[in-house]
Design an enzyme around this catalytic site. Structure first.
Site, PDB file in Angstrom:
ATOM      1  N   HIS A 150     -34.312  97.252  21.127  1.00 24.95           N
ATOM      2  CA  HIS A 150     -33.184  97.171  22.066  1.00 24.95           C
ATOM      3  C   HIS A 150     -32.580  95.765  22.118  1.00 24.95           C
ATOM      4  O   HIS A 150     -31.941  95.413  23.109  1.00 24.95           O
ATOM      5  CB  HIS A 150     -33.650  97.589  23.469  1.00 24.95           C
ATOM      6  CG  HIS A 150     -34.054  99.038  23.548  1.00 24.95           C
ATOM      7  ND1 HIS A 150     -35.099  99.484  24.326  1.00 24.95           N
ATOM      8  CD2 HIS A 150     -33.553 100.139  22.944  1.00 24.95           C
ATOM      9  CE1 HIS A 150     -35.215 100.798  24.188  1.00 24.95           C
ATOM     10  NE2 HIS A 150     -34.304 101.216  23.344  1.00 24.95           N
ATOM     11  N   CYS A 183     -13.441  82.449  19.988  1.00 25.75           N
ATOM     12  CA  CYS A 183     -12.227  83.227  20.278  1.00 25.75           C
ATOM     13  C   CYS A 183     -11.850  83.237  21.767  1.00 25.75           C
ATOM     14  O   CYS A 183     -10.806  83.770  22.127  1.00 25.75           O
ATOM     15  CB  CYS A 183     -12.379  84.657  19.749  1.00 25.75           C
ATOM     16  SG  CYS A 183     -13.421  85.690  20.787  1.00 25.75           S
ATOM     17  N   ASN A 216     -52.434 102.590  28.294  1.00 26.78           N
ATOM     18  CA  ASN A 216     -51.500 102.711  29.416  1.00 26.78           C
ATOM     19  C   ASN A 216     -52.322 102.892  30.693  1.00 26.78           C
ATOM     20  O   ASN A 216     -53.393 103.499  30.667  1.00 26.78           O
ATOM     21  CB  ASN A 216     -50.564 103.929  29.213  1.00 26.78           C
ATOM     22  CG  ASN A 216     -49.296 103.845  30.055  1.00 26.78           C
ATOM     23  OD1 ASN A 216     -49.349 103.562  31.249  1.00 26.78           O
ATOM     24  ND2 ASN A 216     -48.151 104.092  29.438  1.00 26.78           N
ATOM     25  N   THR A 217     -51.800 102.373  31.790  1.00 28.25           N
ATOM     26  CA  THR A 217     -52.484 102.553  33.076  1.00 28.25           C
ATOM     27  C   THR A 217     -52.372 104.016  33.543  1.00 28.25           C
ATOM     28  O   THR A 217     -53.205 104.488  34.306  1.00 28.25           O
ATOM     29  CB  THR A 217     -51.855 101.652  34.162  1.00 28.25           C
ATOM     30  OG1 THR A 217     -50.431 101.776  34.068  1.00 28.25           O
ATOM     31  CG2 THR A 217     -52.255 100.202  33.998  1.00 28.25           C
TER      32      THR A 217
END
Ligand code: NAD
Length: 246
Positions: free
Chosen positions: A119, A151, A214-215
């Site tokens: 991402h 620009c 993972n928790t």
């Protein structure tokens, strides 16, 4: 759990091509809250500022929140044991790539070199008109919104906003790595954000073993994970590091 950590370590030691797929949970012990759920960022802030159409029409207002949240706050976070072990594994030849959904740049801060930022991340700003890219410096944010020197149009952080496509290079490299992987360490992600959430499925379809940390149980736990190590990423990775002697 100990048996599972031992099992995971043996699988990683035997694997010739391991990768990691990480989400907001790996950075929770570095003090960066996940987006959703208890204590999540979107309970405190309005996610509208990261909607590309809203941002383009309200750049100054959006940038105020973006600066506070992603630059003032994230900039002080340090990598934790989970980021650091992944970097040590890479140096030992035991981790070929990290695919991260996170935008906090903590894998790179930890010393990992092959990181696919699915991402994008906070390390660069990009012009919304001519696409010139700038490495982030404090000086760029002296006025909000920051403007492009080339620009004169305004800049946005070079991470993916709601309504924007995934950067092609990160997308392609991530799915190539997932197809080649023999083992994927999936750390701290709900698996609900698409298309990133397809990565463990792609790897498993191509024969990879999936080890999840993972928790809480996630979208992957019953469907794709072969081994589920329940707990905080930093703590589990500390135990895994001891078993791997890294
Ligand atoms: P999420 O916020 O949807 O879910 C976080 C996951 O991490 C949950 O499954 C939760 O159970 C788990 N978790 C929480 N604390 C943990 C810990 N200490 N150890 C292990 N697991 C833990 O996050 P997501 O699935 O990564 O996706 C949301 C999107 O939000 C992604 O695009 C991500 O880039 C972005 N995001 C990034 C950051 C960051 O850059 N640090 C922070 C928040 C959200």
């Amino acid at each position: 759990m100990e048996n599972n950590i031992e099992k995971a370590a043996q699988i990683l030691l035997r694997s010739e091509y391991s990768i990691a797929f990480t989400g907001a949970g790996i950075s929770a012990e570095s003090g960066i809250p996940p987006f959703r759920g208890e204590g999540g960022i979107w309970n405190m802030y309005n996610p509208e500022v990261l909607d590309i159409d809203y941002f383009m029409t309200h750049p100054a207002e959006s940038w105020k929140v973006i600066r506070q949240l992603f630059y003032d706050y994230f900039a002080h976070a340090l990598p934790n044991e989970a980021h650091l072990l992944l970097a040590r594994m890479e140096k030992a030849g035991k981790m070929k790539a990290i695919i991260t959904q996170n935008i906090d740049h903590l894998h790179q801060k930890a010393g990992s070199e092959t990181v696919y930022a699915f991402h994008g991340d906070t390390s660069h700003l990009v012009c919304t008109s001519c696409m010139a890219r700038y490495k982030f410096t404090e000086a760029l944010l002296q006025q909000l919104p920051p403007f492009c020197e080339a620009c004169g149009f305004f800049l946005k952080p070079d991470f993916v906003f709601f309504g924007e496509p995934i950067p092609a290079e990160a997308y392609n490299k991530s799915f190539q790595a997932a197809s080649k992987a023999r083992v994927v360490l999936v750390i701290g992600t709900t698996g609900e954000v698409m298309p990133a959430g397809m990565i463990p499925y792609t790897a498993r379809q191509n024969g990879a073993t999936i080890i999840e940390i993972n928790t809480h149980r996630s979208a992957f736990t019953d469907e794709v994970s072969h081994i589920y190590l329940q707990g905080k990423a930093g703590e589990i990775m500390h135990q895994l590091g001891q078993t791997l002697k890294l």
